[in-house]
Design an enzyme around this catalytic site. Structure first.
Site, mmCIF file in Angstrom:
data_model
loop_
_atom_site.group_PDB
_atom_site.id
_atom_site.type_symbol
_atom_site.label_atom_id
_atom_site.label_comp_id
_atom_site.label_asym_id
_atom_site.label_seq_id
_atom_site.Cartn_x
_atom_site.Cartn_y
_atom_site.Cartn_z
ATOM 1 N N CYS A 1 0.826 -1.221 0.000
ATOM 2 C CA CYS A 1 0.000 0.000 0.000
ATOM 3 C C CYS A 1 0.855 1.265 0.000
ATOM 4 C CB CYS A 1 -1.003 -0.041 1.141
ATOM 5 S SG CYS A 1 -2.289 -1.274 0.836
ATOM 6 N N HIS B 1 -3.875 -5.366 0.818
ATOM 7 C CA HIS B 1 -3.355 -5.896 2.087
ATOM 8 C C HIS B 1 -3.380 -7.423 2.079
ATOM 9 C CE1 HIS B 1 -2.935 -2.181 4.432
ATOM 10 N NE2 HIS B 1 -3.968 -1.742 3.727
ATOM 11 N N GLU C 1 -2.244 -9.326 4.409
ATOM 12 C CA GLU C 1 -2.258 -9.841 5.775
ATOM 13 C C GLU C 1 -3.654 -9.992 6.359
ATOM 14 O OE1 GLU C 1 -1.997 -5.344 6.169
ATOM 15 O OE2 GLU C 1 -1.286 -6.896 4.805
ATOM 16 N N SER D 1 5.063 -13.127 38.248
ATOM 17 C CA SER D 1 3.728 -12.589 38.502
ATOM 18 C C SER D 1 2.686 -13.693 38.586
ATOM 19 C CB SER D 1 3.335 -11.635 37.376
ATOM 20 O OG SER D 1 3.154 -12.343 36.172
ATOM 21 N N GLY D 2 3.058 -14.915 38.198
ATOM 22 C CA GLY D 2 2.086 -15.988 38.114
ATOM 23 C C GLY D 2 1.467 -16.093 36.750
ATOM 24 N N GLY D 3 1.758 -15.123 35.886
ATOM 25 C CA GLY D 3 1.217 -15.133 34.536
ATOM 26 C C GLY D 3 2.076 -15.941 33.582
ATOM 27 N N VAL D 4 1.606 -16.033 32.349
ATOM 28 C CA VAL D 4 2.272 -16.844 31.344
ATOM 29 C C VAL D 4 3.669 -16.302 31.032
ATOM 30 C CG1 VAL D 4 2.158 -17.662 28.959
ATOM 31 C CG2 VAL D 4 0.073 -17.509 30.317
ATOM 32 N N ASP D 5 3.771 -14.986 30.830
ATOM 33 C CA ASP D 5 5.025 -14.404 30.360
ATOM 34 C C ASP D 5 6.176 -14.634 31.339
ATOM 35 O OD1 ASP D 5 3.395 -13.489 28.330
ATOM 36 O OD2 ASP D 5 3.166 -11.499 29.196
ATOM 37 N N SER D 6 5.972 -14.241 32.583
ATOM 38 C CA SER D 6 7.065 -14.373 33.549
ATOM 39 C C SER D 6 7.367 -15.840 33.851
ATOM 40 C CB SER D 6 6.758 -13.605 34.839
ATOM 41 O OG SER D 6 5.633 -14.155 35.503
#
Length: 508
Positions: A78, A166, A168, A220-225
């Site tokens: 584009c 586009h 995507e 933190s208990g989350g997925v990332d950490s």
């Protein structure tokens, strides 16, 4: 590791291009067009994104392509396509009819590598107000539509391609095939970037980077950490110390629940109760950005104290992921940043710690896939994302222990309700917002004047875009009734039906 660079001119679709490239098992990085890294041998090709600007606008993005054109495969999308035409001898003009929506391709060069195995009359998605009316002399047309003569073109004697649609988006039905043609047939990518390969290479890189140094990680208990912790543990073993801070802004019972979940994972986890410190420092603060910075600063101060208790710590590890980085950087500079992220922006000099972020190139769903490759339990990987500043940015006013209690109780009812009704895994992220609004209500024979909460549940893959979830009316009625009856201080419940964009997932 081979990679594709995506140079961002400010399009809302740029992150989606990156996701499509990653889904094809090719690693890519998104950079502002005016701040991209040195191009080395690992770069296999370049994609120029779209933009909200016109190439005819004096304020439109400008880029020097002398180090790229003719030297590396290039795909302009584009704005990128119009840039390659307008500034190299062609002409772009305002279209007589704005070109938005579905169109169908007529491929004029059936031998083109870009359109290999693309069907005749393949549906594409247009989204531009300008159009190319004349190509430079050494440009060859590859495809057209009924209204767009130069829907795709190639620069002669170069591996430079461009398209005015586009690839995507979902509505371009063979967009993934076209991108794969560019990545494989033109750039020569091997498509070997997988969760397993990422985990293996990241662990090896961490071993080299960290050596025998000691690292402290905030869990933190989350997925990332959690995924970051397991990667680091596999790389450096006992040299990693994990700290989980109760900042007084966690979900109900989360501090003890999270500590329990890490038992048996081999991680050395220390729990710190810092609730009073956070609450005291947040007194009277209502401005969202100031709240984020105050919470982030307190995390750093707590870590500073704890890190000094561990001899010879050299690194602070963080679970920063790619959307955190992208949303904290703008093609137009810091003033246009959506929001600062508590993991992005560095550390105070006094800490004398270096930062290591094992996941800062991954989208959220990719983090989950890496976690699965590492053997992390599904119950942990399936947890909804939870913001680093916690309930502090779900209380839309100053933070007090009483407001935290009210929100924790309401959030617990909403979350448990999602689980009980089999809806939890159908929602990407859910939470409750405590609004700075009180409304009149009636309970029994009494008039009440109490708080309003908003329920929020969204569907997404990576947090860059999201849509609200159509939860059953019966479920919403039951949750609303339970919250009002069981949480003292709330007499009204509303449901947020805003998508991202234009809204963000969190309210602050």
């Amino acid at each position: 590791m081979e990679k594709i660079l995506i140079l961002d001119f400010g399009s809302q679709y740029t992150q989606l291009i990156g996701r499509r490239v990653r889904e094809l098992n090719v690693f890519c990085e998104i950079h502002p067009y005016n701040r991209y890294p040195v191009i080395d041998d690992s770069v296999k090709g370049i994609i120029l994104s779209g933009s909200p600007y016109s190439v005819r606008d004096e304020k439109g993005p400008r880029i020097d392509l002398s180090e790229i054109r003719g030297k590396l495969p290039l795909l302009g999308v584009c704005y990128g396509a119009q840039y390659l035409a307008h500034f190299y001898g062609g002409e772009v003009a305002a279209s007589d009819s704005r070109e938005y929506g579905r169109a169908h391709l007529k491929v004029s060069d059936n031998n083109s590598l870009l359109f290999n195995q693309i069907s005749e009359n393949s549906q594409v998605w247009m989204s531009h107000g300008d159009t190319i009316v004349r190509l430079p002399d050494n440009y060859d047309v590859l495809a057209s539509t009924e209204d767009v003569e130069f829907a795709a073109f190639k620069i002669r004697d170069e591996m430079t391609y461009a398209i005015q649609f586009h690839p995507e988006v979902y509505h371009t039905t063979e967009g993934t095939r076209l991108l794969e043609n560019f990545l494989v047939n033109i750039c020569g990518c091997c498509q070997n970037w997988t969760p397993d390969s990422f985990a293996e290479s990241t662990i090896a890189q961490l071993r080299i980077k960290l050596g025998n140094d000691k690292v402290v990680l905030g869990l933190s208990g989350g997925v990332d950490s959690s995924v970051a912790g397991v990667l680091l543990h596999k790389a450096i073993g006992s040299n990693l110390t994990c700290i989980f801070v109760d900042n007084g802004l966690l979900r109900k019972n989360e501090f003890n629940d999270v500590l329990d979940s890490y038992k048996g994972m081999g991680l050395n986890v220390i729990g710190i109760d810092a609730r009073e410190k956070f609450w005291n420092d947040l007194k009277g603060i209502t401005e969202p950005e100031k709240k984020r910075k105050t919470i982030g600063r307190n995390f750093i101060e707590v870590f500073d104290v704890e890190a000094h208790k561990i001899q010879d710590v050299k690194w602070l590890a963080q679970g920063t992921i790619y959307p955190d980085v992208i949303e904290s950087v703008s093609v137009n500079g810091p003033s246009a940043t959506i929001k600062s992220h508590h993991n992005v922006g560095g550390l105070p000099a006094k800490m004398k710690l270096k930062v290591v972020e094992p996941l800062n190139l991954l989208f959220k769903d990719e983090v989950r896939r890496v976690g699965k490759a590492l053997g992390i339990k599904e119950e942990l990987l399936g947890r909804h994302p939870f913001p680093g500043p916690g309930l502090g940015i779900r209380i839309l006013s100053d933070v007090t222990p009483e407001k935290v209690r009210i929100l924790q109780e309401a959030d617990a009812i909403f979350t448990q309700g999602l689980r009980d009704w089999g809806l939890y895994d159908k929602v990407w992220q859910a939470g409750v917002m405590l609004l700075p609004v009180q409304s009149v209500g009636v309970m029994g024979d009494e008039r009440t004047y109490e708080n309003v909460v908003a329920l929020r549940a969204v569907a997404s893959t990576d947090g860059m875009t999201a849509d609200w979830v159509h939860l059953p009316y019966e479920f919403l009625a039951k949750v609303s009734n339970d919250i009002i009856n069981k949480v003292r201080g709330i007499n009204r419940v509303v449901y947020d039906i805003s998508s991202k964009p234009p809204a963000t997932i969190e309210w602050e």
